[in-house]
Write an enzyme that holds these catalytic residues in place. Structure first.
Site, mmCIF file in Angstrom:
data_model
loop_
_atom_site.group_PDB
_atom_site.id
_atom_site.type_symbol
_atom_site.label_atom_id
_atom_site.label_comp_id
_atom_site.label_asym_id
_atom_site.label_seq_id
_atom_site.Cartn_x
_atom_site.Cartn_y
_atom_site.Cartn_z
ATOM 1 C CE LYS A 153 -1.929 2.512 3.307
ATOM 2 N NZ LYS A 153 -1.793 3.837 2.679
ATOM 3 C CD GLU A 228 12.749 3.704 8.482
ATOM 4 O OE1 GLU A 228 12.766 4.506 9.449
ATOM 5 O OE2 GLU A 228 12.665 4.035 7.306
ATOM 6 C CB CYS A 262 12.838 8.312 9.207
ATOM 7 S SG CYS A 262 13.569 7.398 7.853
ATOM 8 C CD GLU A 362 10.075 11.852 12.667
ATOM 9 O OE1 GLU A 362 9.001 11.248 12.794
ATOM 10 O OE2 GLU A 362 11.044 11.396 12.026
HETATM 11 P P1 NDP Z 1 1.549 7.622 9.213
HETATM 12 O O1 NDP Z 1 2.430 6.761 10.031
HETATM 13 O O2 NDP Z 1 0.159 7.817 9.673
HETATM 14 O O3 NDP Z 1 1.468 7.080 7.695
HETATM 15 C C1 NDP Z 1 2.396 6.227 7.059
HETATM 16 C C2 NDP Z 1 1.645 5.181 6.219
HETATM 17 O O4 NDP Z 1 0.851 4.349 7.075
HETATM 18 C C3 NDP Z 1 0.670 5.753 5.190
HETATM 19 O O5 NDP Z 1 0.649 4.929 4.036
HETATM 20 C C4 NDP Z 1 -0.640 5.688 5.953
HETATM 21 O O6 NDP Z 1 -1.771 5.752 5.138
HETATM 22 C C5 NDP Z 1 -0.508 4.354 6.656
HETATM 23 N N1 NDP Z 1 -1.401 4.191 7.818
HETATM 24 C C6 NDP Z 1 -1.987 5.149 8.580
HETATM 25 N N2 NDP Z 1 -2.756 4.608 9.536
HETATM 26 C C7 NDP Z 1 -2.665 3.269 9.396
HETATM 27 C C8 NDP Z 1 -3.227 2.144 10.092
HETATM 28 N N3 NDP Z 1 -4.026 2.296 11.137
HETATM 29 N N4 NDP Z 1 -2.895 0.911 9.685
HETATM 30 C C9 NDP Z 1 -2.065 0.741 8.639
HETATM 31 N N5 NDP Z 1 -1.525 1.748 7.923
HETATM 32 C C10 NDP Z 1 -1.802 2.995 8.304
HETATM 33 O O7 NDP Z 1 2.289 9.006 9.032
HETATM 34 P P2 NDP Z 1 1.655 10.413 8.610
HETATM 35 O O8 NDP Z 1 1.585 10.431 7.131
HETATM 36 O O9 NDP Z 1 0.408 10.727 9.353
HETATM 37 O O10 NDP Z 1 2.794 11.393 9.133
HETATM 38 C C11 NDP Z 1 2.840 11.744 10.521
HETATM 39 C C12 NDP Z 1 4.241 11.770 11.040
HETATM 40 O O11 NDP Z 1 4.831 10.491 10.928
HETATM 41 C C13 NDP Z 1 5.209 12.675 10.287
HETATM 42 O O12 NDP Z 1 5.080 14.002 10.690
HETATM 43 C C14 NDP Z 1 6.519 12.059 10.666
HETATM 44 O O13 NDP Z 1 6.889 12.533 11.930
HETATM 45 C C15 NDP Z 1 6.225 10.575 10.731
HETATM 46 N N6 NDP Z 1 6.598 9.854 9.500
HETATM 47 C C16 NDP Z 1 7.770 9.161 9.468
HETATM 48 C C17 NDP Z 1 8.175 8.543 8.317
HETATM 49 C C18 NDP Z 1 9.464 7.792 8.240
HETATM 50 O O14 NDP Z 1 10.112 7.809 7.209
HETATM 51 N N7 NDP Z 1 9.843 7.063 9.275
HETATM 52 C C19 NDP Z 1 7.395 8.590 7.083
HETATM 53 C C20 NDP Z 1 6.134 9.293 7.227
HETATM 54 C C21 NDP Z 1 5.787 9.899 8.402
HETATM 55 P P3 NDP Z 1 -2.535 7.167 5.071
HETATM 56 O O15 NDP Z 1 -1.593 8.076 4.383
HETATM 57 O O16 NDP Z 1 -3.756 6.893 4.293
HETATM 58 O O17 NDP Z 1 -2.840 7.589 6.489
#
Ligand code: NDP
Length: 470
Positions: A153, A228, A262, A362
């Site tokens: 996804k 991660e 990250c 973060e």
């Molecule tokens: P999320 O962790 O919510 O999203 C990452 C992925 O997980 C997206 O594809 C999201 O889909 C999906 N997701 C969300 N909720 C669920 C669930 N309950 N079960 C399974 N999958 C799910 O991050 P955000 O986009 O909300 O970003 C928020 C914060 O997270 C950022 O500000 C940053 O601090 C951190 N982040 C860290 C990353 C890294 O590289 N380690 C990458 C992205 C974010 P959907 O987009 O539809 O919610």
């Protein structure tokens, strides 16, 4: 789902959002494809991955444009980093496919004991919006090389390059059902991947909070989970460092991809002797960064990837000030009228105390928090003083100190006199609230396989199993 251009706020296309039932169909297709894929000679699996790497290079300009349009990455970076790194990652795992070996273990006499590594089966992969193209290769590469089938996804905010990769996967000749891409929302499609009873492993990159909910959802069938998550990378500059190199490295560490990484070096930990001199150069460099249209080759920093996220980053500037922090640069959207509809944020440098929220949480934007230290002990204490432990870096010419810090720092990765290096052969992942498991290298292959231990009685004389009394 309406797909917006982060540089202008305009709708560029619409994307289907998979529901839980669509995920179920994808899992069934994957299950059907699994036996034949797992039996496919490893060299053939590798050949398909190598072919995919070639196709990525052949389509490099289209992929770079898609990635920049979708995420806001400056096209210069998409061309020079995201696309070549994606091809290199698939190529690395194409090469590894037929080198996944087991061990022969010296056990008691008369027995041969050996291990094999078997694929897990159907794996679910959830990709975030910050490096969608590159992360597609980090996750698909090892999973497919090891003989797994995948339901992936992408983030609904940035699915375009992953959908193009799906097209190239078909063109490369991967059998139907081996890779299934289901763009959709996290709370529906993502949630279903995490709780699906027929998925054996979830690989997730995203926030710590969502990571936690994935672990909970995965407990029904005791899935393997690799996480991660976030980071709050400490980038320490000692008094003996080459200052110009450190200034440049520190800017790259936080401003590349608008800080949406990250492993970003989001805490700049400076020795008090050189702090003022360092900051003078660092602020000047940050001020000179060219913000602009991501598709313009001169642009060095694009917009943040979503409006919601831009607002979150800007809110942290207010939080910093409320807690007594001092904004040295930025903290606002740019004034430039050309950029007013996009999700741009100025390079932001804030000086704060070690326990302030901006020094602990973060922010995930072009936002760096500066903290000063007096001696090595204090530097280490600051570096290890958050709940995260992903990337870290230090700048010094003292060899002993460099290795001692590399040993003592609480992080999955440590860069000495550089920052943010990645390579498909080098393990990538974190400790603490930054998650567990590793991507890249043989570590990733281990994470995508189950080890089986096989015992053979070669010529052992076995005592009776039941020792019955006379
Ligand atoms: P999320 O962790 O919510 O999203 C990452 C992925 O997980 C997206 O594809 C999201 O889909 C999906 N997701 C969300 N909720 C669920 C669930 N309950 N079960 C399974 N999958 C799910 O991050 P955000 O986009 O909300 O970003 C928020 C914060 O997270 C950022 O500000 C940053 O601090 C951190 N982040 C860290 C990353 C890294 O590289 N380690 C990458 C992205 C974010 P959907 O987009 O539809 O919610």
């Amino acid at each position: 789902v309406r797909k917006l251009n982060p540089a202008t706020g305009e709708v560029i296309t619409k994307i289907a959002a998979a529901e839980a039932e669509d995920v179920d169909v994808a899992v069934q297709a994957a299950q059907k494809a699994f036996p034949a894929w797992a039996e496919t000679p490893a060299a053939e699996r590798g050949r398909l991955l190598l072919r995919l790497a070639d196709l990525i290079e052949e389509n490099s300009e289209e992929l770079a444009q898609l990635e920049s349009l979708d995420t806001g990455h400056p096209i210069k970076d998409s061309r020079r980093l995201d696309v070549p790194r994606t091809a290199a990652c698939f190529r690395y795992f194409g090469g590894i496919a037929d080198k996944i070996e087991g061990n022969v273990i010296p056990v008691e006499q008369g027995f041969l004991n050996y291990t094999t590594r078997e694929p897990i089966g159907v794996v679910g992969q959830i990709v975030p919006w910050n490096f969608p193209l590159m992360f597609t290769s980090w996750k698909l590469g090892p999973a497919l090389a090891a003989g797994n089938v995948v339901v992936m996804k992408p983030s609904e905010i940035t699915p375009l390059s992953t959908l193009k990769i799906a097209e190239l996967i078909k063109k490369a000749g991967f059998p139907d059902g081996v890779v299934n891409i289901v763009p959709g929302y996290g709370h529906t499609a993502g949630q279903r991947l995490a709780d699906h009873p027929d998925i054996g492993k979830i690989s997730f990159t995203g926030s710590t909070q969502t990571g936690r909910s994935i672990v909970n959802a995965s407990s029904g069938n005791l899935k393997r989970v690799q996480l991660e998550l976030g980071g709050k990378g400490a980038n320490i500059v000692f008094e003996d460092a080459n200052l110009d190199a450190a200034v440049n490295g520190a800017a790259w560490a936080i401003f590349h991809n608008q800080g949406q990484a990250c492993i970003a070096g989001s805490r700049l930990v400076l020795h008090e002797e050189i702090a003022d001199q360092f900051l003078e150069k660092f602020v000047a460099l940050a001020q000179s960064i060219r913000l602009g249209d991501p598709l313009d080759p001169n642009t060095e920093m694009g917009p943040l990837t979503s409006e919601l996220h831009r607002d979150k980053v800007l809110a942290y500037a207010k939080i910093a000030v409320e807690q007594g922090g001092k904004i040295l640069l930025g903290g606002t959207a740019p004034q430039d009228a050309r950029l007013k509809n996009g999700y741009f944020v100025m390079p932001t440098i804030v000086e704060a105390k070690v326990d302030d929220r901006v020094a602990q949480e973060e922010v995930f934007g072009p936002f760096v928090t500066v903290i000063r230290f007096k001696d090595d002990a204090e530097a280490l204490q600051i570096a290890n003083g958050t709940e995260y432990g992903l990337g870290s870096g230090l700048w010094t010419n003292n060899l002993q100190r460099a290795h001692l810090f590399a040993k003592k720092i609480k992080a999955g990765m440590c860069w000495i006199n550089s920052y943010k290096r990645v390579n498909p052969g080098s393990p990538f992942g974190g400790v603490g609230k930054s998650g567990y498991g590793r991507e890249m290298g043989f570590e990733a292959i281990h994470d995508y396989t189950e080890v089986k231990s096989v015992w053979v009685n070669v010529d052992a004389i076995i005592p009776p199993h039941f020792q019955r009394g006379e």
